[in-house]
Motif scaffolding. Structure first.
Motif, PDB file in Angstrom:
ATOM      1  N   VAL A  89      33.614  31.618  41.478  1.00  0.00           N
ATOM      2  CA  VAL A  89      34.902  31.121  40.986  1.00  0.00           C
ATOM      3  C   VAL A  89      35.709  32.181  40.246  1.00  0.00           C
ATOM      4  N   GLY A  90      35.045  33.174  39.648  1.00  0.00           N
ATOM      5  CA  GLY A  90      35.770  34.200  38.906  1.00  0.00           C
ATOM      6  C   GLY A  90      36.048  35.455  39.697  1.00  0.00           C
ATOM      7  N   PHE A  91      35.897  35.390  41.022  1.00  0.00           N
ATOM      8  CA  PHE A  91      36.042  36.569  41.869  1.00  0.00           C
ATOM      9  C   PHE A  91      37.396  37.246  41.699  1.00  0.00           C
ATOM     10  N   GLU A  92      38.467  36.469  41.600  1.00  0.00           N
ATOM     11  CA  GLU A  92      39.806  37.057  41.523  1.00  0.00           C
ATOM     12  C   GLU A  92      40.003  37.895  40.255  1.00  0.00           C
ATOM     13  N   HIS A  93      39.128  37.728  39.260  1.00  0.00           N
ATOM     14  CA  HIS A  93      39.249  38.498  38.025  1.00  0.00           C
ATOM     15  C   HIS A  93      38.361  39.749  38.027  1.00  0.00           C
ATOM     16  N   MET A  94      37.697  40.023  39.152  1.00  0.00           N
ATOM     17  CA  MET A  94      36.842  41.216  39.244  1.00  0.00           C
ATOM     18  C   MET A  94      37.704  42.451  39.501  1.00  0.00           C
TER      19      MET A  94
END
Length: 318
Positions: free
Chosen positions: A215-220
């Protein structure tokens, strides 16, 4: 048929044109074609060569498609010769098999040459620096084994100096990518990979995690700041004097799933990178390449990690 084909071709052209206009405002799409270092430029040349070689096949095919649809369409008074007994043409077979084979051979030769070139430092006469990278959910942790400092979600490097990124993961597998500096490399639990990069001019460049990790991929995402050697040294001194120390407990808290802001640490637990590799089942580091001189290339007993890349014994369970 031709009118129907023309209408579809017009729709496709309009969609491509609209997409081109819209995508020019997006930052990641064209960064790979704006390299700022020797690795990125080498890979850009390979991309351009691949595009030209592919165009040698595709452009004539699309032209012939339009010509054939127009020339042999069903219409009154069509004078195209009708040869129902025609079977094949050796000349045409030599053309449509020979040209792709030659193109694939050329592309394979240049690709292999480029790959082996990029396994070495971009500048042979300049002492490189080492940055160890641990991908977490959903953040990036950077260690500087020679400077004894660490950062989260950003790193700073000196311009004109080869940077040896040593990569692993303390979370699901990810991919480390700085488009303007060079191609991506995987971060894997239990493995330590290597990637040579270099920035030739000061600036701020974007880094990405290129593998989906939840779910937090876009913030990597992370920031890479390239500065002169004097500015880099000043930054290191500033971090050492003004940033807190990262303890083992602090790292364990940091690696929990969640987002994190940019942060700096004046020190971190010794051997942290190697401990992360080993605790995830790691038995091999850096393939067959020579490891850096930092203490992170030693295991907890002080012995050098096995440098042989025996794929049959590699633990890929993670």
């Amino acid at each position: 048929m031709f009118r129907r084909f023309s209408r579809h071709l017009g729709k496709i052209s309009a969609i491509v044109a609209a997409a081109t206009v819209l995508l020019t405002g997006c930052s990641p799409e064209y960064q790979v074609l704006n390299p700022v270092g020797p690795v990125g430029r080498t890979e850009e040349h390979l991309i351009i060569l691949s595009t030209v070689l592919v165009a040698i096949v595709l452009v004539p095919v699309f032209i012939l498609l339009a010509v054939i649809l127009y020339r042999y369409r069903d219409k009154p008074g069509n004078t195209a010769p009708y040869n129902p007994e025609w079977v094949d043409s050796r000349t045409l077979e030599y053309v449509w098999w020979g040209i792709p084979i030659v193109i694939i051979g050329i592309l394979a030769a240049f690709t292999a040459k480029t790959i082996f070139t990029l396994t070495k430092p971009p500048e042979a006469n300049i002492k490189p620096i080492t940055v160890q990278v641990i991908s977490l959910n959903w953040k990036w942790f950077f260690e500087y084994p020679d400077q004894k400092i660490a950062t989260v979600n950003y790193c700073e490097i000196p311009t004109g100096v080869p940077v040896q990124f040593e990569l692993t993961s303390d979370a699901p597998m990810n991919s480390f990518w700085i488009p303007q500096l060079g191609g991506q490399e995987y971060t894997m639990p239990g493995m330590a990979m290597r990637l040579w990069l270099q920035a030739d001019k000061p600036g701020q460049y974007n880094g990405y995690g290129a593998n989906f990790t939840g779910v937090g991929f876009e913030h990597m995402k992370f920031k890479v700041v390239a500065a002169s050697q004097s500015d880099f040294n000043a930054w290191v001194n500033h971090v050492k004097t003004s940033s807190p120390v990262l303890t083992k407990a602090g790292y364990n808290e940091l690696k929990k799933d969640g987002l994190a802001n940019e942060a700096s640490y004046s020190a971190y637990p010794p051997g942290l990178f190697n401990d992360v590799v080993m605790q995830n089942g790691g038995q091999y580091m850096y393939g067959s390449q020579t490891p850096s001189n930092s203490n992170s290339t030693k295991n907890s007993s002080g012995n050098m990690s096995n440098m042989n890349m025996d794929m049959s014994n590699m633990n890929m369970g993670h």
